[in-house]
Design a protein around this motif. Structure first.
Motif, PDB file in Angstrom:
ATOM      1  N   GLN A   1       0.822  -1.208   0.000  1.00 13.29           N
ATOM      2  CA  GLN A   1       0.000   0.000   0.000  1.00 13.29           C
ATOM      3  C   GLN A   1       0.859   1.262   0.000  1.00 13.29           C
ATOM      4  OE1 GLN A   1      -2.770   0.143   3.243  1.00 13.29           O
ATOM      5  NE2 GLN A   1      -4.098   1.630   2.245  1.00 13.29           N
ATOM      6  N   GLN A   2       2.035   1.183   0.610  1.00 15.92           N
ATOM      7  CA  GLN A   2       2.927   2.342   0.673  1.00 15.92           C
ATOM      8  C   GLN A   2       3.768   2.526  -0.591  1.00 15.92           C
ATOM      9  OE1 GLN A   2       5.221   2.784   4.434  1.00 15.92           O
ATOM     10  NE2 GLN A   2       4.165   0.907   5.074  1.00 15.92           N
TER      11      GLN A   2
ATOM     12  N   LYS B   1       7.129  -0.846  -6.984  1.00 14.77           N
ATOM     13  CA  LYS B   1       6.598  -2.178  -7.292  1.00 14.77           C
ATOM     14  C   LYS B   1       7.346  -2.777  -8.475  1.00 14.77           C
ATOM     15  CE  LYS B   1       1.914  -1.083  -5.667  1.00 14.77           C
ATOM     16  NZ  LYS B   1       0.490  -0.886  -6.071  1.00 14.77           N
ATOM     17  N   MET B   2       7.525  -1.968  -9.511  1.00 14.35           N
ATOM     18  CA  MET B   2       8.270  -2.431 -10.676  1.00 14.35           C
ATOM     19  C   MET B   2       9.691  -2.826 -10.287  1.00 14.35           C
ATOM     20  SD  MET B   2       6.835   0.526 -13.232  1.00 14.35           S
ATOM     21  CE  MET B   2       8.243   0.429 -14.308  1.00 14.35           C
ATOM     22  N   GLY B   3      10.271  -2.125  -9.336  1.00 11.02           N
ATOM     23  CA  GLY B   3      11.629  -2.427  -8.887  1.00 11.02           C
ATOM     24  C   GLY B   3      11.743  -3.800  -8.259  1.00 11.02           C
ATOM     25  N   GLN B   4      10.733  -4.194  -7.503  1.00 17.92           N
ATOM     26  CA  GLN B   4      10.765  -5.524  -6.895  1.00 17.92           C
ATOM     27  C   GLN B   4      10.736  -6.625  -7.946  1.00 17.92           C
ATOM     28  OE1 GLN B   4      11.168  -6.428  -3.533  1.00 17.92           O
ATOM     29  NE2 GLN B   4      11.780  -4.272  -3.604  1.00 17.92           N
TER      30      GLN B   4
ATOM     31  N   LEU C   1       0.663  -6.328 -10.700  1.00 19.72           N
ATOM     32  CA  LEU C   1       1.910  -5.976 -10.009  1.00 19.72           C
ATOM     33  C   LEU C   1       1.788  -6.259  -8.525  1.00 19.72           C
ATOM     34  CD1 LEU C   1       2.316  -4.443 -12.732  1.00 19.72           C
ATOM     35  CD2 LEU C   1       3.597  -2.739 -11.415  1.00 19.72           C
ATOM     36  N   ASP C   2       0.647  -5.919  -7.932  1.00 22.26           N
ATOM     37  CA  ASP C   2       0.457  -6.156  -6.501  1.00 22.26           C
ATOM     38  C   ASP C   2       0.622  -7.641  -6.170  1.00 22.26           C
ATOM     39  OD1 ASP C   2      -0.038  -3.480  -6.251  1.00 22.26           O
ATOM     40  OD2 ASP C   2      -2.218  -3.679  -6.085  1.00 22.26           O
ATOM     41  N   GLU C   3       0.050  -8.492  -7.022  1.00 21.94           N
ATOM     42  CA  GLU C   3       0.156  -9.924  -6.774  1.00 21.94           C
ATOM     43  C   GLU C   3       1.603 -10.403  -6.889  1.00 21.94           C
ATOM     44  OE1 GLU C   3      -2.455 -11.561  -9.621  1.00 21.94           O
ATOM     45  OE2 GLU C   3      -4.273 -10.992  -8.544  1.00 21.94           O
ATOM     46  N   ALA C   4       2.286  -9.959  -7.933  1.00 19.85           N
ATOM     47  CA  ALA C   4       3.685 -10.356  -8.123  1.00 19.85           C
ATOM     48  C   ALA C   4       4.548  -9.870  -6.972  1.00 19.85           C
ATOM     49  CB  ALA C   4       4.200  -9.812  -9.454  1.00 19.85           C
TER      50      ALA C   4
END
Length: 750
Positions: free
Chosen positions: A39-40, A46-49, A338-341
């Motif tokens: 959420q933060q 997110k793309m970085g992860q 993205l959130d799921e990944a």
């Protein structure tokens, strides 16, 4: 540019993501600390992860520091410098906005510093506990260097000896590969991923990569879904059930769809059917390589297809980094993907304990080549070397042998005997056959001549010295094979002959008239039938690793007794490929008594005079050596095969037993193997299938009843409707020492 988002595809995708949005959180996205982090996170974080980069050889350059600070890197591979790794983790935890650590990945395929036999050799042990121990040692050594993720086990079913990566596999059989793959997963990951010495495993390459056309790496694979499910997916399902944390998509296209963009594999099978909750990483740049496949027009389309298919992390290429934000802004993918990944990636990082302590402590560094590690590597090497021939019981050597000639290009090659994929292997630790025999017998009893400088050499100037050396000895050990570079990724061969002038060297040495023990160190099965006739004994050592020399010496001198069995069928020549024991029958199966060799066919023979069955005129139908084959210095007799359950209902157990007797003069271990055949099915079934095995040690004259119990569910296969079923009917059951055993009984499933 060609427009690649059809209304139909977009509609299906929105349905998919809508369902996921409604149902996913209560099913598996339920960890508050991970959800709070997500959420933060900004879209860029997110793309970085989901972005993995290759390391900088012990350096942490300014651009890398800034990317870590900005949260643009989720994982780094191929960095093993402890100081650099600790600095990377410090920056991630202390200087990035959210303090998310980095996963450090490395190919630790069959050892780190202490190198075990190649996986094909480990499979030849038919000893899952020993294989598990090898993975444990590799994990501990890699972990002490800051590595917390390995790209192993490689559990592709491999039926083509030309394919270089057969060396990394566990061979041709789904059951054996599943058992060995699970052992590796358990060895790498342990009971607790956060424990000291545990690292994350990765099941690769999903899926069908081992069926590359022509045995040529990266090539097309065409596998009907029924065959895919019945053969090529079984080992991966076993790894998933064993708790493997990650999967890697393959380089290959499968039936026209690259594995990295294959929704059927990554979403339908892996996620929906198997409920895999770890994350999927692409192979090296396999996302953007979908452009070369002709499956994506550019990196943007490649990113769309990979993330839509279910690839959570992109290895080394940067299509996600450069295009995912744009795809979201254009409404072509939903940020929910993205959130799921990211959830899956963060969960693994928490499971690894990286948020608590990602650092390598000084006292944990350099725990390499400990005595117990070397002993485990030696035992693995001993049990991986397959005795293929032993005429006149030339082995083991007796006290009457005063001088041993050691000849050949693989006799004293510290690096080459380690085999493929040993990025961190320390060849200074290697003990070669020459060194080991000198240590055991004394310098004066061991004579040495290379004959050839290396395996591919065609320079015969050393032949005269090799022959002279052989004449001075009582017995000759000729060490031949392949250098490490001749197998592994992209190192495929059209010919399976010994490379260079090694065949000629063996023939020349045989002129000395001394008994020859042929030792072959290679990364694949080689067609050695022609040269093995010059040898009284043949030991096949799939590149045996650090302790290959001492292991070989123990076997030659009788300190140890061979017990290895082949994990793959040996062809007589490349022209027999594909050849594997668990093939289907034909409408005109081979009659072993009817085959006529091409050289024996009478002139002007009538066309059908030879019979019409499935075989080669020049090579027949049988392999050079069958799957599961391997000799011992002792002999074993199988008798009293009994089936306690001649009729069994669906859901019941089949119980069979055999009496095994050691009829020779040595203590020995035998790998007792159970095979079945489903005689009639809704799809044709293999002529034999391995369903169980057990290692049994017996003293001379000792016998033991060996029992197996399998359930009717173990007989299941996928029918034409892709339902996994056990069908009632008649079955054959064999128990013996290899796949060509003839000791058979029958049972019926009602």
């Amino acid at each position: 540019m060609k427009h690649f988002f059809s209304l139909f595809a977009m509609g299906m995708f929105l349905v998919l993501t809508g369902c996921l949005k409604q149902n996913t959180e209560e099913q598996w996205m339920n960890d508050p600390k991970i959800l709070d982090l997500i959420q933060q996170m900004t879209l860029e974080e997110k793309m970085g992860q989901m972005h993995q980069i290759s390391g900088f050889g012990g350096q942490v350059p300014d651009n890398l520091k800034q990317d870590i600070i900005d949260g643009k890197v989720g994982s780094i591979l191929n960095e093993v410098d402890v100081k650099a790794i600790n600095e990377i983790q410090r920056i991630a935890l202390e200087e990035s906005r959210l303090g998310i650590p980095v996963i450090i990945g490395r190919d630790v395929i069959h050892g780190f510093k202490t190198v075990f036999p190649i996986p094909l050799g480990q499979a030849a042990t038919w000893n899952p506990e020993l294989v598990k121990k090898g993975a444990e040692v590799a994990a501990k050594e890699a972990w002490s260097s800051g590595v917390n993720w390995t790209f192993a086990p490689m559990i592709d079913i491999s039926r083509d000896a030309r394919w270089g990566r057969i060396a990394e596999s566990c061979g041709e059989d789904p059951f054996l590969t599943s058992v060995m793959g699970v052992a590796m997963v358990e060895g790498f990951q342990g009971d607790d991923l956060s424990a000291d010495g545990s690292i994350l495993a990765c099941a690769k390459h999903f899926a069908g990569y081992g069926a590359a056309e022509g045995g040529r790496d990266y090539n097309t694979t065409l596998i009907p879904e029924n065959e895919l499910r019945n053969v090529y997916l079984k080992s991966f399902h076993a790894a998933q059930q064993a708790g493997v944390g990650t999967f890697m998509s393959g380089f290959n296209d499968l039936n026209g769809v690259p594995a990295t963009g294959n929704r059927f594999l990554l979403r339908k099978v892996l996620r929906d059917e198997w409920n895999f909750d770890g994350f999927v990483v692409s192979d090296w740049a396999s996302v953007t390589e979908m452009i070369s496949h002709g499956f994506a027009a550019d990196p943007k389309e490649a990113a769309y297809k990979a993330i839509s298919a279910g690839v959570d992390m992109e290895m080394t290429s940067d299509s996600y980094k450069n295009h995912v934000k744009e795809l979201i802004e254009e409404g072509k993918i939903n940020e929910r993907l993205l959130d799921e990944a990211v959830y899956r990636i963060l969960k693994i990082k928490f499971d690894l304990g990286l948020f608590n302590d990602p650092y390598v402590q000084e006292e944990d560094q350099n725990r390499f080549a400990l005595p117990e590690y070397l002993e485990a590597a030696k035992q693995a090497a001993v049990q991986s070397m397959v005795l293929l021939k032993n005429e006149q019981q030339i082995l083991p050597f007796t006290s009457s042998i005063n001088k041993v000639a050691v000849i050949g290009p693989m006799a004293n090659q510290k690096y080459e005997q380690l085999g493929t994929w040993i990025f961190d292997g320390d060849s200074d630790l290697t003990i070669t056959p020459l060194e080991a025999l000198k240590s055991e017998l004394g310098e004066s009893k061991v004579l040495f001549s290379e004959g050839l400088k290396y395996t591919r050499s065609k320079d015969k100037t050393g032949f005269s010295e090799a022959l002279a050396t052989a004449k001075k000895a009582d017995v000759v050990v000729v060490c031949v094979g392949e250098e490490a570079i001749l197998s592994g990724e992209a190192h495929c061969r059209a010919s399976l002959d010994l490379p260079g002038a090694q065949n000629e060297l063996i023939e020349e040495v045989s002129k000395a008239g001394k008994p020859i023990v042929l030792v072959v160190m290679a990364g694949r099965p080689l067609a050695i039938g022609g040269v093995s006739k010059h040898a009284e004994a043949v030991l096949y050592a799939f590149h045996p690793g650090t302790m290959g020399g001492p292991a070989l010496a123990d076997l030659l001198l009788g300190v140890a007794n061979p017990s290895a069995k082949l994990p793959v069928t040996f062809p007589k020549a490349a022209g027999q490929i594909p050849i594997y024991y668990n093939h289907k029958n034909t409408g005109r199966p081979v009659d072993p008594n009817a085959w006529t060799c091409i050289d024996d066919i009478p002139l002007n023979s009538y066309q059908t005079s030879l019979g019409n069955t499935s075989h080669y005129l020049d090579l027949g139908f049988a392999p050079l050596y069958p799957f599961g084959f391997g000799l011992s210095y002792t002999t074993f007799e199988y008798k009293n095969l009994k089936i306690e359950t001649p009729k069994v209902k669906l859901g019941g157990d089949i119980i069979a037993s055999v009496t095994l007797e050691n009829t020779g003069n040595f203590v020995g271990e035998e790998v007792v193997q159970l095979y079945i055949r489903d005689l009639v099915g809704s799809v044709t079934r293999p002529v034999k299938e391995l369903k169980g095995f057990e290692r049994v040690q017996l003293k001379p004259g000792e016998s033991k009843k060996v029992s197996f119990k399998i359930n009717t569910s173990d007989l299941a296969f996928f029918n034409p409707e892709m339902e996994e079923v056990t069908e009632p009917g008649e079955f054959h059951l064999w128990i013996g020492g290899s796949s060509d055993t003839n000791l058979r009984t029958e049972f019926v499933v009602e």
